[in-house]
Design an enzyme around this catalytic site. Sequence first.
Site, PDB file in Angstrom:
ATOM      1  N   LYS A 190      94.601  34.670  38.251  1.00 13.17           N
ATOM      2  CA  LYS A 190      93.248  34.939  37.635  1.00 13.17           C
ATOM      3  C   LYS A 190      93.026  34.032  36.668  1.00 13.17           C
ATOM      4  CE  LYS A 190      92.059  36.846  33.779  1.00 13.17           C
ATOM      5  NZ  LYS A 190      91.039  36.149  33.117  1.00 13.17           N
ATOM      6  N   GLU A 266     104.156  31.984  28.895  1.00 15.58           N
ATOM      7  CA  GLU A 266     104.023  30.452  28.006  1.00 15.58           C
ATOM      8  C   GLU A 266     102.733  30.971  27.017  1.00 15.58           C
ATOM      9  OE1 GLU A 266     106.022  28.091  28.805  1.00 15.58           O
ATOM     10  OE2 GLU A 266     106.829  28.675  30.429  1.00 15.58           O
ATOM     11  N   CYS A 301      98.560  23.217  24.056  1.00 15.28           N
ATOM     12  CA  CYS A 301      99.567  24.153  23.576  1.00 15.28           C
ATOM     13  C   CYS A 301     100.614  23.476  22.794  1.00 15.28           C
ATOM     14  CB  CYS A 301     100.400  25.258  24.590  1.00 15.28           C
ATOM     15  SG  CYS A 301     101.021  23.970  25.903  1.00 15.28           S
ATOM     16  N   GLU A 400      97.730  28.817  15.026  1.00 15.01           N
ATOM     17  CA  GLU A 400      97.109  28.002  16.037  1.00 15.01           C
ATOM     18  C   GLU A 400      95.515  27.765  16.119  1.00 15.01           C
ATOM     19  OE1 GLU A 400      97.686  29.203  19.905  1.00 15.01           O
ATOM     20  OE2 GLU A 400      98.338  26.978  20.531  1.00 15.01           O
TER      21      GLU A 400
HETATM   22  P1  NAD Z   1      93.804  33.875  25.992  1.00 16.63           P
HETATM   23  O1  NAD Z   1      95.329  34.555  25.546  1.00 16.63           O
HETATM   24  O2  NAD Z   1      92.672  34.037  25.173  1.00 16.63           O
HETATM   25  O3  NAD Z   1      93.626  34.018  27.560  1.00 16.63           O
HETATM   26  C1  NAD Z   1      94.504  33.584  28.488  1.00 16.63           C
HETATM   27  C2  NAD Z   1      94.248  34.453  29.687  1.00 16.63           C
HETATM   28  O4  NAD Z   1      94.401  35.849  29.428  1.00 16.63           O
HETATM   29  C3  NAD Z   1      92.765  34.574  30.167  1.00 16.63           C
HETATM   30  O5  NAD Z   1      92.719  34.539  31.449  1.00 16.63           O
HETATM   31  C4  NAD Z   1      92.235  35.798  29.785  1.00 16.63           C
HETATM   32  O6  NAD Z   1      91.376  36.203  30.501  1.00 16.63           O
HETATM   33  C5  NAD Z   1      93.332  36.538  29.844  1.00 16.63           C
HETATM   34  N1  NAD Z   1      93.565  37.809  28.914  1.00 16.63           N
HETATM   35  C6  NAD Z   1      93.052  38.092  27.997  1.00 16.63           C
HETATM   36  N2  NAD Z   1      93.189  39.254  27.382  1.00 16.63           N
HETATM   37  C7  NAD Z   1      93.838  39.928  28.258  1.00 16.63           C
HETATM   38  C8  NAD Z   1      94.365  41.181  28.284  1.00 16.63           C
HETATM   39  N3  NAD Z   1      94.020  42.100  27.567  1.00 16.63           N
HETATM   40  N4  NAD Z   1      95.060  41.530  29.551  1.00 16.63           N
HETATM   41  C9  NAD Z   1      95.197  40.538  30.621  1.00 16.63           C
HETATM   42  N5  NAD Z   1      94.731  39.273  30.428  1.00 16.63           N
HETATM   43  C10 NAD Z   1      93.867  38.926  29.375  1.00 16.63           C
HETATM   44  O7  NAD Z   1      94.251  32.208  25.844  1.00 16.63           O
HETATM   45  P2  NAD Z   1      93.190  31.166  26.072  1.00 16.63           P
HETATM   46  O8  NAD Z   1      92.189  31.099  24.739  1.00 16.63           O
HETATM   47  O9  NAD Z   1      92.761  31.095  27.427  1.00 16.63           O
HETATM   48  O10 NAD Z   1      94.260  29.963  25.749  1.00 16.63           O
HETATM   49  C11 NAD Z   1      94.765  29.439  24.708  1.00 16.63           C
HETATM   50  C12 NAD Z   1      95.845  29.897  24.262  1.00 16.63           C
HETATM   51  O11 NAD Z   1      97.013  29.416  25.478  1.00 16.63           O
HETATM   52  C13 NAD Z   1      96.560  28.973  23.361  1.00 16.63           C
HETATM   53  O12 NAD Z   1      97.281  29.822  22.577  1.00 16.63           O
HETATM   54  C14 NAD Z   1      97.484  28.089  23.780  1.00 16.63           C
HETATM   55  O13 NAD Z   1      98.658  27.683  23.026  1.00 16.63           O
HETATM   56  C15 NAD Z   1      98.011  28.906  24.909  1.00 16.63           C
HETATM   57  N6  NAD Z   1      98.599  27.848  25.783  1.00 16.63           N
HETATM   58  C16 NAD Z   1      99.821  27.888  26.322  1.00 16.63           C
HETATM   59  C17 NAD Z   1     100.565  27.089  27.207  1.00 16.63           C
HETATM   60  C18 NAD Z   1     102.094  27.005  27.218  1.00 16.63           C
HETATM   61  O14 NAD Z   1     102.479  26.259  28.178  1.00 16.63           O
HETATM   62  N7  NAD Z   1     102.874  27.562  26.420  1.00 16.63           N
HETATM   63  C19 NAD Z   1      99.636  26.080  27.858  1.00 16.63           C
HETATM   64  C20 NAD Z   1      98.300  26.090  27.481  1.00 16.63           C
HETATM   65  C21 NAD Z   1      98.064  26.863  26.880  1.00 16.63           C
END
Ligand code: NAD
Length: 496
Positions: A190, A266, A301, A400
């Site tokens: 997804k 992650e 991240c 963040e």
């Molecule tokens: P997000 O949490 O908003 O979304 C991530 C994913 O989760 C998307 O595909 C989104 O559609 C899905 N999602 C959102 N709400 C959901 C729900 N209720 N149920 C199921 N799925 C849901 O994050 P983002 O804005 O896409 O990415 C940024 C974040 O990702 C930052 O916090 C960043 O630090 C983190 N990140 C972490 C790493 C790591 O390896 N630790 C790497 C890259 C990004």
Amino acid sequence: MSKTRSDWEQRFQSLTLEGRAFIDGQYCTAASGATFECLSPVDGRFLANVASTDAADANLAVQVARRAFESGVWSRQAPAERKRILIRFSELILEHQEELALLETLDMGKPIGDSMAIDIPATANAIRWNAEAIDKIYDEVAATPEDQLGLVTREPSGVVAAIVPWNFPLIMASWKFAPALAAGNSFILKPSEKSPLTAIRIAQLALDAGIPQGVFNVLPGYGHTVGKALALHMDVDVLAFTGSTAVGKQLLVYAGESNLKRVWLEAGGKSPNVVFADAPDLREAAEAAAAAIAFNQGEVCTAGSRLLVQRSVHEQFIPLLVEALKAWKPGHALDPETRVGAVVDQRQLDNVLRYIEIGKEQGGQLLAGGARTLESTGGLYVEPTIFDGVTNAMAIAREEIFGPVLAVISFDTEEQALQIANDSIFGLAAGVWTSNLSRAHRFARGLRAGSVWVNQYDGGDMTAPFGGFKQSGNGRDKSLHAFDKYTELKATWIKL
Ligand code: NAD
């Protein structure tokens, strides 16, 4: 010779943009017929109507993935054969490097040079690395009494769903699907609703490479619809997530409310990058600090978003930092010279600008950047920004931002630096700059973070695990440890 911006524009004209889901080896619309518009943050251009899948599509994909898993067509295939097919998949990704790089850049805004040099090769490499590993991992025989044989074997977990973010759309996905597929699982990806196009495209390449139908499925759509449906599904065995800490917490609840699927997270970060007065080269440290916040528009991240500088070199260091950041000017993301591209969408841009205002209100001294730029392109660009005089209590040091906003915090002693570095709900990564070997080790040990870099920032490759302490998550991507997430351990006792 590298392509010019107009070469890329021409290439775009010849692209066929696929926005449908991929289930059971074919592209299909969402069961509801719903779509959403995919617009480019680079200049606002329309890219595609993308299938907005929901619980009905999730049910179908899980059913298909389960059936493929049970059939053994992939799960019981010889590891060497899975390796062969995955290596072909990796090669196909490289054969489509330009197309995929262009899609990645237009979809989420990163510079085309980065998509070409980093995102697509790193994705191919992740697949190849895991493929090559899978026929070299042996199971165990337990140290049993004479009359027993104890076998400790790893089995693929079953149906793995992955929910991934938009900042490195393909790389983040590949860190999950590469080990999961290599281990024999069926997979449902997804992608983020903000960057679905490359995930959709590579589904066809996976099939072309020989991954059997039903084994690799892609469900574009929103988190609260299809993401939630996958997380609550009673027949998903593993949920692998990269994204924000807030959503990660919600996924743990969904797992508890459903089938106790394994949830690997992650999540976010607010990583400290600590420069001691005895850093081997302050200019190099300043250049790395600038890269640590400006690369990928700060949408990383592990971004080094808290820069801790020892007070005795603060005056000397700050001009070097400001100078170094000048190399990170935003530019049109399709220009091959550009190092900072567009922010992913309006919401994210507003979020970054809001934090810049909060930084000012809370007393941070704005040293560079601080504003939206290149508006005439129709794209979403923001200047990399430095705040000095920040305390670790300010919002720009605690939360963040996920944009190019750097908080500079001064410290006096090593103890104080460690206390500030660890004073965060996150624990993803950290950097430390010192020529003192004992301090380097001592400080690295003291840091509560999954990755620590000494006299560099953001080093690493597939050979070492990647993930977070504390609210930065659990489990590890990359390295052989990643297989732990996608396999179950079985103990079989045979009476002799
Ligand atoms: P997000 O949490 O908003 O979304 C991530 C994913 O989760 C998307 O595909 C989104 O559609 C899905 N999602 C959102 N709400 C959901 C729900 N209720 N149920 C199921 N799925 C849901 O994050 P983002 O804005 O896409 O990415 C940024 C974040 O990702 C930052 O916090 C960043 O630090 C983190 N990140 C972490 C790493 C790591 O390896 N630790 C790497 C890259 C990004």
